[in-house]
Design a protein around this motif. Structure first.
Motif, PDB file in Angstrom:
ATOM      1  N   GLY A 129     -12.254 -15.105 -40.768  1.00  0.00           N
ATOM      2  CA  GLY A 129     -13.429 -14.200 -40.282  1.00  0.00           C
ATOM      3  C   GLY A 129     -14.837 -15.038 -40.806  1.00  0.00           C
ATOM      4  N   LEU A 130     -15.032 -16.306 -40.550  1.00  0.00           N
ATOM      5  CA  LEU A 130     -16.122 -16.941 -41.019  1.00  0.00           C
ATOM      6  C   LEU A 130     -17.376 -16.633 -40.552  1.00  0.00           C
ATOM      7  N   ASP A 131     -17.377 -16.012 -39.377  1.00  0.00           N
ATOM      8  CA  ASP A 131     -18.816 -15.749 -38.907  1.00  0.00           C
ATOM      9  C   ASP A 131     -19.171 -14.530 -39.418  1.00  0.00           C
ATOM     10  N   ASP A 132     -18.594 -13.923 -40.392  1.00  0.00           N
ATOM     11  CA  ASP A 132     -19.185 -12.863 -40.943  1.00  0.00           C
ATOM     12  C   ASP A 132     -19.647 -13.181 -42.553  1.00  0.00           C
ATOM     13  N   ARG A 133     -20.460 -12.580 -43.111  1.00  0.00           N
ATOM     14  CA  ARG A 133     -21.013 -12.943 -44.398  1.00  0.00           C
ATOM     15  C   ARG A 133     -20.118 -12.423 -45.246  1.00  0.00           C
ATOM     16  N   ASP A 134     -19.281 -11.338 -45.420  1.00  0.00           N
ATOM     17  CA  ASP A 134     -18.579 -10.785 -46.089  1.00  0.00           C
ATOM     18  C   ASP A 134     -16.948 -11.117 -45.716  1.00  0.00           C
ATOM     19  N   TYR A 135     -16.864 -12.353 -45.274  1.00  0.00           N
ATOM     20  CA  TYR A 135     -15.732 -12.779 -44.530  1.00  0.00           C
ATOM     21  C   TYR A 135     -14.518 -12.482 -45.680  1.00  0.00           C
ATOM     22  N   VAL A 136     -14.963 -12.913 -47.019  1.00  0.00           N
ATOM     23  CA  VAL A 136     -13.790 -12.983 -47.927  1.00  0.00           C
ATOM     24  C   VAL A 136     -13.357 -11.715 -48.233  1.00  0.00           C
ATOM     25  N   ALA A 137     -13.984 -10.471 -48.250  1.00  0.00           N
ATOM     26  CA  ALA A 137     -13.468  -9.250 -48.600  1.00  0.00           C
ATOM     27  C   ALA A 137     -12.675  -8.767 -47.306  1.00  0.00           C
ATOM     28  N   ARG A 138     -13.155  -9.119 -46.076  1.00  0.00           N
ATOM     29  CA  ARG A 138     -12.574  -8.586 -44.821  1.00  0.00           C
ATOM     30  C   ARG A 138     -11.349  -9.305 -44.562  1.00  0.00           C
ATOM     31  N   ASP A 139     -11.333 -10.528 -44.828  1.00  0.00           N
ATOM     32  CA  ASP A 139     -10.035 -11.356 -44.553  1.00  0.00           C
ATOM     33  C   ASP A 139      -8.812 -10.783 -45.600  1.00  0.00           C
ATOM     34  N   ARG A 140      -9.385 -10.450 -46.728  1.00  0.00           N
ATOM     35  CA  ARG A 140      -8.402  -9.804 -47.809  1.00  0.00           C
ATOM     36  C   ARG A 140      -7.871  -8.748 -47.159  1.00  0.00           C
ATOM     37  N   GLN A 141      -8.817  -7.729 -46.608  1.00  0.00           N
ATOM     38  CA  GLN A 141      -8.444  -6.436 -46.347  1.00  0.00           C
ATOM     39  C   GLN A 141      -7.401  -6.674 -45.178  1.00  0.00           C
ATOM     40  N   ALA A 142      -7.715  -7.777 -44.160  1.00  0.00           N
ATOM     41  CA  ALA A 142      -6.931  -7.773 -42.915  1.00  0.00           C
ATOM     42  C   ALA A 142      -5.416  -8.042 -43.309  1.00  0.00           C
ATOM     43  N   ALA A 143      -5.271  -9.215 -44.332  1.00  0.00           N
ATOM     44  CA  ALA A 143      -4.108  -9.487 -44.772  1.00  0.00           C
ATOM     45  C   ALA A 143      -3.252  -8.668 -45.323  1.00  0.00           C
ATOM     46  N   GLN A 144      -3.952  -7.804 -46.123  1.00  0.00           N
ATOM     47  CA  GLN A 144      -3.339  -6.659 -46.905  1.00  0.00           C
ATOM     48  C   GLN A 144      -2.609  -5.621 -45.731  1.00  0.00           C
ATOM     49  N   THR A 145      -3.601  -5.421 -44.787  1.00  0.00           N
ATOM     50  CA  THR A 145      -3.015  -4.494 -43.674  1.00  0.00           C
ATOM     51  C   THR A 145      -1.890  -5.127 -42.808  1.00  0.00           C
ATOM     52  N   MET A 146      -2.169  -6.336 -42.562  1.00  0.00           N
ATOM     53  CA  MET A 146      -0.866  -6.956 -41.802  1.00  0.00           C
ATOM     54  C   MET A 146       0.388  -7.045 -42.518  1.00  0.00           C
ATOM     55  N   ARG A 147       0.562  -7.276 -44.034  1.00  0.00           N
ATOM     56  CA  ARG A 147       1.459  -7.350 -44.894  1.00  0.00           C
ATOM     57  C   ARG A 147       2.232  -6.093 -44.911  1.00  0.00           C
ATOM     58  N   ALA A 148       1.423  -4.771 -44.900  1.00  0.00           N
ATOM     59  CA  ALA A 148       2.067  -3.739 -45.130  1.00  0.00           C
ATOM     60  C   ALA A 148       3.024  -3.457 -43.929  1.00  0.00           C
ATOM     61  N   ALA A 149       2.406  -3.693 -42.772  1.00  0.00           N
ATOM     62  CA  ALA A 149       2.812  -3.264 -41.409  1.00  0.00           C
ATOM     63  C   ALA A 149       3.953  -4.244 -41.229  1.00  0.00           C
ATOM     64  N   VAL A 150       4.141  -5.580 -41.361  1.00  0.00           N
ATOM     65  CA  VAL A 150       5.239  -6.211 -41.077  1.00  0.00           C
ATOM     66  C   VAL A 150       6.442  -5.844 -42.069  1.00  0.00           C
TER      67      VAL A 150
END
Length: 327
Positions: free
Chosen positions: A75-96
């Motif tokens: 998510g580099l095109d978002d100023r808040d990409y660090v937090a958003r990428d962390r949240q996305a990874a946590q969501t994916m980890r829980a799902a898999v």
């Protein structure tokens, strides 16, 4: 295998799908709306599922019944990409984990050897954080770390191309760039390594992927100028911090400024392979593509009637999956 490819309409995903199909795998492709609104010739050969990576229920349904996941979300095109990428990874980890998915492969950035985390750019620290989140899952997780991916539509390559095109004759180069090295990898080799990684469910941790050439950044710019037969005189600048350079490069290119600034801060470190994927996964089924050849193939014109990248014939070429600003 039955493989879920996140962002299948995007730059890497649209090139990975035909490679997986060619190897006999079934592909589940995700898009934000779950539709195949694309001209890709493989669009009817895959199952489409909607997936907003921030919607836990939707992600859980998307991964249901698959053997492996290719996680290509950045998510580099978002100023808040660090937090958003962390949240996305946590969501994916829980799902898999809930779905019992056997294997997950994450395409990340190459990390400088021996550099303390606090000295890394936000971009690389974020990639490591996502890697840590995904590695903590119950099943196997493998990260492939790449430096510059060479191919039309790649943000890093487009910065090189557009800066070279828009600064005629004289190109100022900060002195600090002359001392750092990079090991680019062709997008075709990146895709093949992703396929090999997905086919290796017992392999965990991380591996570095890179091409045959190791260059300084000024050398990389000179190779590009030579490929396009352009005269570019490099003038060393004794002072130009990475932040200022990122802002200037962002203004000169069509690549989103936030993305350029994040990438430029990573140029302060050597980006070369240490834990080489070749020692574990082996090499792709042909000689690795060098920088010069990759650049030449990336500069071919976009032909929507014969999208070679989308068919897997030549992943370097411009494709429907590339950002609009790259064509």
């Amino acid at each position: 295998m039955r493989v879920l490819v996140t962002g299948a309409r995007g730059y890497v995903g649209s090139r990975l799908v035909p490679a997986l199909l060619a190897r006999g795998h079934e592909v589940v492709a995700t898009s934000s709306d779950g539709s195949s609104r694309t001209g890709y010739p493989w669009r009817d050969a895959v199952e489409w599922r909607p997936m907003d990576v921030f919607d836990a229920g939707q992600v859980r349904r998307a991964v249901d019944g698959v053997d492996a996941v290719a996680y290509l979300i950045h998510g580099l095109d978002d100023r808040d990409y660090v937090a958003r990428d962390r949240q996305a990874a946590q969501t994916m980890r829980a799902a898999v984990d809930a779905a019992g998915v056997e294997h997950l492969v994450y395409l990340s950035g190459l990390v400088p050897q021996g550099t303390p985390d606090e000295q890394l750019s936000d971009h690389l620290r974020s990639r490591l954080e996502v890697e840590d989140v995904l590695t903590a899952r119950e099943g196997s997780s493998l990260t492939l770390r790449a430096a510059i991916v060479m191919g039309s539509g790649s943000s890093s390559f487009e910065v090189v191309r557009q800066v070279s095109r828009r600064i005629p004759l004289v190109r100022p180069v900060p002195v600090w760039m002359r001392g750092t090295r990079v090991q680019p990898i062709a997008v075709s080799d990146t895709v093949e390594y992703l396929v090999l990684a997905l086919e290796s469910p017992g392999t965990r941790g991380y591996l570095d992927i890179g091409g045959p050439d190791v260059l300084t950044y000024p050398e990389l710019l000179r190779v590009y100028a030579d490929v396009v037969s352009a005269t570019r005189v490099q003038v060393p600048l004794p002072w130009m911090p990475a932040g200022l350079m990122g802002s200037i490069a962002g203004a000169l290119t069509d690549v989103p400024t936030e993305t350029v600034e994040a990438l430029v801060h990573s140029l302060e470190h050597d980006m070369i392979c240490h834990l080489d994927a070749r020692d574990v996964l082996g090499e792709p089924g042909r000689t690795l593509v060098g920088v010069r050849e990759s650049m030449s193939r990336s500069l071919l014109p976009f032909d929507p009637a014969h999208d070679g990248a989308a068919t897997g014939e030549d992943p370097h070429r411009p494709s429907l999956g590339d950002p609009v600003w790259s064509r």
